[in-house]
Write a protein that holds these residues in place. Structure first.
Motif, PDB file in Angstrom:
ATOM      1  N   ARG A  18       0.829  -1.213   0.000  1.00 31.05           N
ATOM      2  CA  ARG A  18       0.000   0.000   0.000  1.00 31.05           C
ATOM      3  C   ARG A  18       0.865   1.265   0.000  1.00 31.05           C
ATOM      4  NH1 ARG A  18      -4.358   0.125   4.589  1.00 31.05           N
ATOM      5  NH2 ARG A  18      -5.306  -1.540   3.340  1.00 31.05           N
ATOM      6  N   ALA A  19       2.018   1.203   0.672  1.00 32.68           N
ATOM      7  CA  ALA A  19       2.857   2.405   0.807  1.00 32.68           C
ATOM      8  C   ALA A  19       3.786   2.640  -0.389  1.00 32.68           C
ATOM      9  CB  ALA A  19       3.698   2.290   2.081  1.00 32.68           C
ATOM     10  N   GLN A  20       3.807   1.714  -1.353  1.00 33.72           N
ATOM     11  CA  GLN A  20       4.761   1.836  -2.472  1.00 33.72           C
ATOM     12  C   GLN A  20       4.079   2.361  -3.730  1.00 33.72           C
ATOM     13  OE1 GLN A  20       7.822   1.453  -1.905  1.00 33.72           O
ATOM     14  NE2 GLN A  20       8.289  -0.262  -0.581  1.00 33.72           N
ATOM     15  N   LYS A  21       4.886   3.027  -4.568  1.00 32.84           N
ATOM     16  CA  LYS A  21       4.338   3.599  -5.812  1.00 32.84           C
ATOM     17  C   LYS A  21       4.191   2.543  -6.912  1.00 32.84           C
ATOM     18  CE  LYS A  21       5.400   8.537  -5.805  1.00 32.84           C
ATOM     19  NZ  LYS A  21       6.422   8.887  -4.811  1.00 32.84           N
ATOM     20  N   ARG A  22       5.067   1.494  -6.863  1.00 27.41           N
ATOM     21  CA  ARG A  22       4.986   0.486  -7.926  1.00 27.41           C
ATOM     22  C   ARG A  22       5.055  -0.908  -7.308  1.00 27.41           C
ATOM     23  NH1 ARG A  22       9.721  -1.229 -10.267  1.00 27.41           N
ATOM     24  NH2 ARG A  22      11.625  -0.651  -9.182  1.00 27.41           N
ATOM     25  N   PRO A  23       4.634  -1.923  -8.060  1.00 24.93           N
ATOM     26  CA  PRO A  23       4.623  -3.283  -7.493  1.00 24.93           C
ATOM     27  C   PRO A  23       6.023  -3.758  -7.096  1.00 24.93           C
ATOM     28  CG  PRO A  23       3.391  -3.201  -9.559  1.00 24.93           C
ATOM     29  CD  PRO A  23       4.092  -1.893  -9.426  1.00 24.93           C
ATOM     30  N   THR A  24       6.095  -4.513  -5.997  1.00 24.56           N
ATOM     31  CA  THR A  24       7.367  -5.119  -5.574  1.00 24.56           C
ATOM     32  C   THR A  24       7.575  -6.436  -6.317  1.00 24.56           C
ATOM     33  OG1 THR A  24       7.139  -4.082  -3.426  1.00 24.56           O
ATOM     34  CG2 THR A  24       8.661  -5.910  -3.538  1.00 24.56           C
ATOM     35  N   LEU A  25       6.479  -7.133  -6.631  1.00 22.69           N
ATOM     36  CA  LEU A  25       6.550  -8.365  -7.441  1.00 22.69           C
ATOM     37  C   LEU A  25       5.720  -8.170  -8.702  1.00 22.69           C
ATOM     38  CD1 LEU A  25       5.897 -11.097  -4.698  1.00 22.69           C
ATOM     39  CD2 LEU A  25       8.113 -10.422  -5.644  1.00 22.69           C
ATOM     40  N   THR A  26       6.258  -8.617  -9.839  1.00 25.94           N
ATOM     41  CA  THR A  26       5.554  -8.442 -11.114  1.00 25.94           C
ATOM     42  C   THR A  26       5.548  -9.747 -11.910  1.00 25.94           C
ATOM     43  OG1 THR A  26       6.630  -6.274 -11.134  1.00 25.94           O
ATOM     44  CG2 THR A  26       5.356  -6.842 -13.073  1.00 25.94           C
ATOM     45  N   ASP A  27       4.353 -10.150 -12.351  1.00 29.79           N
ATOM     46  CA  ASP A  27       4.195 -11.315 -13.255  1.00 29.79           C
ATOM     47  C   ASP A  27       4.982 -12.540 -12.797  1.00 29.79           C
ATOM     48  OD1 ASP A  27       2.593  -9.801 -14.896  1.00 29.79           O
ATOM     49  OD2 ASP A  27       4.261  -9.073 -16.108  1.00 29.79           O
ATOM     50  N   ILE A  28       4.726 -12.980 -11.581  1.00 28.20           N
ATOM     51  CA  ILE A  28       5.421 -14.165 -11.058  1.00 28.20           C
ATOM     52  C   ILE A  28       4.689 -15.423 -11.504  1.00 28.20           C
ATOM     53  CG2 ILE A  28       6.127 -15.407  -8.951  1.00 28.20           C
ATOM     54  CD1 ILE A  28       7.732 -12.843  -9.293  1.00 28.20           C
ATOM     55  N   ASP A  29       5.402 -16.304 -12.199  1.00 25.26           N
ATOM     56  CA  ASP A  29       4.891 -17.638 -12.542  1.00 25.26           C
ATOM     57  C   ASP A  29       5.865 -18.641 -11.946  1.00 25.26           C
ATOM     58  OD1 ASP A  29       2.487 -17.421 -14.254  1.00 25.26           O
ATOM     59  OD2 ASP A  29       3.820 -16.188 -15.478  1.00 25.26           O
ATOM     60  N   ALA A  66      -1.978  -4.797  -2.506  1.00 28.71           N
ATOM     61  CA  ALA A  66      -2.913  -5.336  -3.501  1.00 28.71           C
ATOM     62  C   ALA A  66      -2.258  -6.437  -4.314  1.00 28.71           C
ATOM     63  CB  ALA A  66      -3.362  -4.203  -4.417  1.00 28.71           C
ATOM     64  N   CYS A  67      -3.010  -7.539  -4.550  1.00 32.76           N
ATOM     65  CA  CYS A  67      -2.500  -8.657  -5.359  1.00 32.76           C
ATOM     66  C   CYS A  67      -3.296  -8.739  -6.647  1.00 32.76           C
ATOM     67  CB  CYS A  67      -2.709  -9.999  -4.651  1.00 32.76           C
ATOM     68  SG  CYS A  67      -2.206 -10.040  -2.951  1.00 32.76           S
ATOM     69  N   THR A  68      -2.623  -9.144  -7.729  1.00 27.86           N
ATOM     70  CA  THR A  68      -3.334  -9.536  -8.945  1.00 27.86           C
ATOM     71  C   THR A  68      -2.811 -10.909  -9.338  1.00 27.86           C
ATOM     72  OG1 THR A  68      -1.694  -8.444 -10.342  1.00 27.86           O
ATOM     73  CG2 THR A  68      -3.637  -7.150  -9.761  1.00 27.86           C
ATOM     74  N   GLY A  69      -3.555 -11.619 -10.191  1.00 28.29           N
ATOM     75  CA  GLY A  69      -3.180 -12.994 -10.541  1.00 28.29           C
ATOM     76  C   GLY A  69      -3.613 -13.941  -9.435  1.00 28.29           C
TER      77      GLY A  69
END
Length: 573
Positions: A18-29, A66-69
């Motif tokens: 919530r406190a960050q401007k961009r995701p810390t993890l991206t498109d993890i498979d 926030a999570c996606t995927g």
């Protein structure tokens, strides 16, 4: 045969705090299967701890975001579950076991989860006992946490998560606070538990060579919030991805590269004992060894710090240090090593004047320190604690570094000049008007060094200068200390890090049970198996490699490697 289903499955998964401007993890498979052992490696800030926090539920239930995927953990939809539900599937052992203690005794602590779930008393005793036996702590059930060593505390933490009969065990930097021998035992214990219980094991750690003491199935390399590689150890060590991402490869692998040996997966580089070297490879190593010049002899130095017959005990009749004598010359860089509780930190307290010796004397520049109070000693001897948060008392960086000069009789202008010059040396000048809370752990460490350095000490004593640092930050701090040393500051370091001792200090003082048992070159210490065992150190894999290839004396092989490694590092700066 039925298709194996993964126990952990990330699909197109991203997470943003919530406190960050961009995701810390991206498109993890990523898919991890039951009973696998997986090492998650990556530099500080790469996202590896965030990845772990998503698996055990700390993210998003304790650290909002926030999570996606999708992320499925042992059949549970993790982001839409709860911390409590996930704890029945994933047992987490933290980097600092002290932060995980709840009970007043070992037995109470292990039984905590069972009490929470209202397990009947008899059953609770039986399960607690079984978990304690699994980790080899059954004889300490009545002990209080503070009576245990670092390695024992870690066993208790592990037993505490084993009582739930979790199917996934997650270790977050399990080696960070342990002496080398205990770290080795911790990896052996994880291996043993995994074999007995067939749990899935995830280890997050940047000390690759130490984790590879026992087999892992895969190494997942993380950086900038994405997965860069998911390979068997032999495959990953054959390429250059580790070095490119600030992870140190095992020393014996680097030595093979220096000798021009081509490293391929079929040479099994994941463990020094399993290495497959043909005659050509061995000859290349021998040729490299004979071609390297011998390191130059060290000059005789005028003594700066002299310790004579020092003894001390915190309680009557108990001696923490016994009859310790040594001398450190001006401009030296020295390591102090030994197991937890050997008396290393007590020695530094006596040198700084925080404690008074029961017997013996300490001299600085030939003058006895007995008459000097702590404040006067601090003008000559700087002490940097392991945890920077325990040293910092101001909000702003400038104020923290200026603090020691406040009653020195200097004008505000002179103080400003001195503070700014010191901040430049420490690489902190651009941040001089920042609050300390905005800094990383490594930067805070530099602030504490700057606040000591501004007083122009002749000697700096550092307790674990690189604890918790990845290879890049570790190198930054150590090269910075080497630069100070080159300016004439004498540097003494208490450390559990055998690489640090080998690379940066030619001399090591080895302590065991309150006595100084060896004062030799770092390479000589790590090439002496009996001494290594007595002091709970860890033989260097370079020693093993030299013996495998019939290169003698092994100590000289280690010294020549260190010399070349230093040249390579300096050339790359």
């Amino acid at each position: 045969m039925a298709e194996r289903k993964p126990i952990i499955s990330f699909r197109n998964f991203s997470f943003q705090y919530r406190a960050q401007k961009r995701p810390t993890l991206t498109d993890i498979d990523l898919e991890i299967y039951p009973g696998e052992r997986v090492l998650i490696a990556g530099p500080s800030g790469s996202g590896k701890s965030t990845l772990a926090g998503c698996i055990n539920g700390l993210n998003p239930f304790s650290n909002p975001g926030a999570c996606t995927g999708t992320l499925t953990v042992d059949g549970v939809d993790a982001p839409h579950s709860s911390l409590f539900e996930l704890s029945a599937h994933v047992g987490t052992v933290l980097q600092d076991p002290d932060g995980q203690f709840i009970g007043l005794t070992v037995g109470e602590d292990i039984a905590f989860a069972l009490e929470n779930s209202c397990t009947p008393q008899d059953e609770m005793h039986a399960i607690t006992r079984h978990a304690a036996e699994l980790v080899g702590i059954e004889n300490h059930l009545g002990y209080a946490p503070h009576e245990l060593s670092g390695g024992q505390k870690q066993r208790v933490s592990l037993a505490g998560v084993m009582v739930d009969q979790v199917r996934i065990l997650l270790f977050d930097e399990p080696l960070a606070n342990l002496d080398p021998a205990t770290g080795k035992q911790a990896i052996e214990l994880i291996d043993e538990i995994q074999k007995k219980t067939d749990t899935t094991v995830l280890i997050i750690e940047h000390r690759l060579e130490d984790v590879l003491w026992r087999n892992v199935d895969r190494i997942v390399l993380v950086n900038d919030g994405t997965i860069l590689a998911d390979l068997r150890p032999d495959e990953l060590l054959s390429g250059s991805l580790l070095a490119e991402n600030g992870i140190r490869e095992p020393l014996y692998v680097t030595a093979l590269r220096y000798a021009g040996v081509d490293i391929t997966p079929d040479k099994h580089p994941a463990h020094v004992d399993c290495l497959v070297l043909d005659d050509t490879d061995t000859q290349k190593l021998r040729d490299w060894f004979t071609a390297r010049p011998r390191p130059a002899a060290q000059p005789e130095r005028e003594p700066l710090l002299e310790v004579k017959g020092l003894s001390f005990g915190y309680q009557k009749g108990q001696q923490t240090l016994r009859d310790v004598s040594f001398s450190i010359g001006k401009g030296e860089m020295v390591s102090i090593v030994g197991r937890n509780g050997a008396g290393k930190s007590t020695l530094s307290k006596l040198i700084c004047g925080f404690e008074t010796p029961d017997a013996g004397e300490i001299f600085l520049n030939g003058k006895p320190l007995a008459e000097e109070n702590i404040r006067r000693r601090a003008q000559h001897i700087g002490y940097v604690m392991q945890n920077p948060n325990q040293m910092i008392s101001k909000t702003m960086i400038y104020d923290e570094v200026a603090l020691g000069l406040q009653r020195s009789g200097l004008t505000e202008e002179q103080i400003r000049e001195k503070v700014e010059a010191t901040l430049r040396v420490c690489g902190l000048y651009p941040f001089r008007n920042w609050p300390i809370s905005a800094l990383s752990f490594g930067q805070k460490k530099r602030v504490t060094i700057a606040s000591v350095l501004v007083l122009d000490p002749e000697l700096i004593l550092l307790d674990e200068p690189t604890a918790g640092q990845d290879f890049r930050h570790y190198t930054d701090i150590m090269e910075f200390l080497r630069g100070l040393n080159a300016r004439g500051v004498t540097v003494v370091m208490i450390t559990h890090d055998m690489h640090l001792m080998l690379e940066y200090t030619r001399r090591a003082l080895v302590f065991c049970d309150g006595r100084l048992i060896a004062d030799r070159t770092a390479a000589a210490v790590l090439c002496d198996p009996a001494l290594v065992e007595q002091a709970a150190l860890k033989e260097t894999s370079l020693y093993t490699l030299a013996n495998r290839c019939g290169i003698a004396p092994a100590q000289e092989f280690v010294e020549r490697f260190i010399e070349q490694d230093r040249e390579v590092r300096e050339g790359g700066r």
